[in-house]
Design a protein around this motif. Structure first.
Motif, PDB file in Angstrom:
ATOM      1  N   GLN A  21       5.926 -14.526   2.845  1.00  0.00           N
ATOM      2  CA  GLN A  21       6.485 -13.237   2.426  1.00  0.00           C
ATOM      3  C   GLN A  21       5.743 -12.682   1.213  1.00  0.00           C
ATOM      4  O   GLN A  21       5.473 -11.478   1.136  1.00  0.00           O
ATOM      5  CB  GLN A  21       7.981 -13.354   2.118  1.00  0.00           C
ATOM      6  N   GLU A  22       5.365 -13.542   0.277  1.00  0.00           N
ATOM      7  CA  GLU A  22       4.610 -13.087  -0.899  1.00  0.00           C
ATOM      8  C   GLU A  22       3.255 -12.506  -0.486  1.00  0.00           C
ATOM      9  O   GLU A  22       2.825 -11.471  -1.010  1.00  0.00           O
ATOM     10  CB  GLU A  22       4.409 -14.242  -1.876  1.00  0.00           C
ATOM     11  N   VAL A  24       2.481 -11.203   2.471  1.00  0.00           N
ATOM     12  CA  VAL A  24       2.745  -9.940   3.169  1.00  0.00           C
ATOM     13  C   VAL A  24       3.093  -8.842   2.163  1.00  0.00           C
ATOM     14  O   VAL A  24       2.578  -7.721   2.251  1.00  0.00           O
ATOM     15  CB  VAL A  24       3.869 -10.118   4.219  1.00  0.00           C
ATOM     16  N   ASP A  25       3.958  -9.146   1.199  1.00  0.00           N
ATOM     17  CA  ASP A  25       4.337  -8.149   0.190  1.00  0.00           C
ATOM     18  C   ASP A  25       3.124  -7.667  -0.604  1.00  0.00           C
ATOM     19  O   ASP A  25       3.044  -6.493  -0.976  1.00  0.00           O
ATOM     20  CB  ASP A  25       5.382  -8.720  -0.769  1.00  0.00           C
ATOM     21  N   THR A  26       2.167  -8.550  -0.854  1.00  0.00           N
ATOM     22  CA  THR A  26       0.971  -8.197  -1.626  1.00  0.00           C
ATOM     23  C   THR A  26       0.128  -7.138  -0.928  1.00  0.00           C
ATOM     24  O   THR A  26      -0.482  -6.299  -1.575  1.00  0.00           O
ATOM     25  CB  THR A  26       0.129  -9.456  -1.912  1.00  0.00           C
ATOM     26  N   SER A  28       1.351  -4.996   1.528  1.00  0.00           N
ATOM     27  CA  SER A  28       2.161  -3.891   2.054  1.00  0.00           C
ATOM     28  C   SER A  28       1.735  -2.570   1.441  1.00  0.00           C
ATOM     29  O   SER A  28       1.419  -2.488   0.259  1.00  0.00           O
ATOM     30  CB  SER A  28       3.642  -4.136   1.773  1.00  0.00           C
ATOM     31  N   SER A  29       1.747  -1.530   2.281  1.00  0.00           N
ATOM     32  CA  SER A  29       1.325  -0.208   1.841  1.00  0.00           C
ATOM     33  C   SER A  29       1.969   0.843   2.736  1.00  0.00           C
ATOM     34  O   SER A  29       1.981   0.690   3.964  1.00  0.00           O
ATOM     35  CB  SER A  29      -0.195  -0.096   1.930  1.00  0.00           C
ATOM     36  N   SER A 106      -3.936  -5.580   5.385  1.00  0.00           N
ATOM     37  CA  SER A 106      -3.293  -4.345   5.835  1.00  0.00           C
ATOM     38  C   SER A 106      -4.346  -3.303   6.186  1.00  0.00           C
ATOM     39  O   SER A 106      -5.429  -3.257   5.595  1.00  0.00           O
ATOM     40  CB  SER A 106      -2.341  -3.807   4.761  1.00  0.00           C
TER      41      SER A 106
END
Length: 165
Positions: A21-22, A24-26, A28-29, A106
């Motif tokens: 999750q960390e 993926v969160d990094t 995310s846009s 991403s």
């Protein structure tokens, strides 16, 4: 990518459990419709009648950071729409079933991100100075080379400059 959004490239080596999750969160846009993810886990394997129970990872951290920067530059040259790249890799002991590497990229559309993530893991194994030692149920150990490393075979020559990072 929005004009105000700056591209992020994050490479983290850690002895701690990896958070997908960390990662993926990094990356995310709001400007990206795709996040491509790869998670590499330590697998149970039989080698010469012995069972792998875990891996021990080591790295030359300053060089790993430098090579990661080159890898990101290469990814962006090949896939200009890639927005963010994040790779977290474990160091130290990683038991069977745990993640050794988690990466996410991403991009506005899935095709570029999927191709870039495949390239990223292949080039990471080929060029980033990370070493793994297999630990067996007999308590024996063995250092392993990644097949992707151009120096792994004595009669291989370095990659062409077109493919070299």
């Amino acid at each position: 990518m929005a004009e105000s959004e700056k591209r992020r490239d994050v490479f983290k080596l850690s002895r701690d459990w990896l958070s997908v999750q960390e990662v993926v969160d990094t990356v995310s846009s709001a400007s990206c419709g795709a996040i491509s993810v790869f998670i590499g886990t330590t697998r149970e394997d039989k080698v010469g009648g012995r069972k792998v129970i875990g891996l021990e990872y080591e790295a030359y951290e300053p060089m790993a950071q430098s090579e990661f920067r080159k890898l990101c530059d290469d990814i962006r040259e090949r896939w200009p729409t890639v927005t963010h790249v994040c790779v977290h890799h474990r160091l130290g002991w990683v038991k069977v079933g745990e993640a050794s590497v988690a990466m996410a990229i991403s991009s506005p559309h899935r095709q570029d991100g999927q191709q870039a993530i495949q390239h990223c893991i292949t080039q990471l194994k080929a060029h980033i100075p990370l070493w793994k030692k297999e630990v067996y149920d007999t308590q024996e150990t063995s250092w392993k080379e990644n097949a992707e490393c151009w120096w792994a075979a004595h009669n291989k020559s370095p990659p062409d400059t077109d493919t070299q990072l």
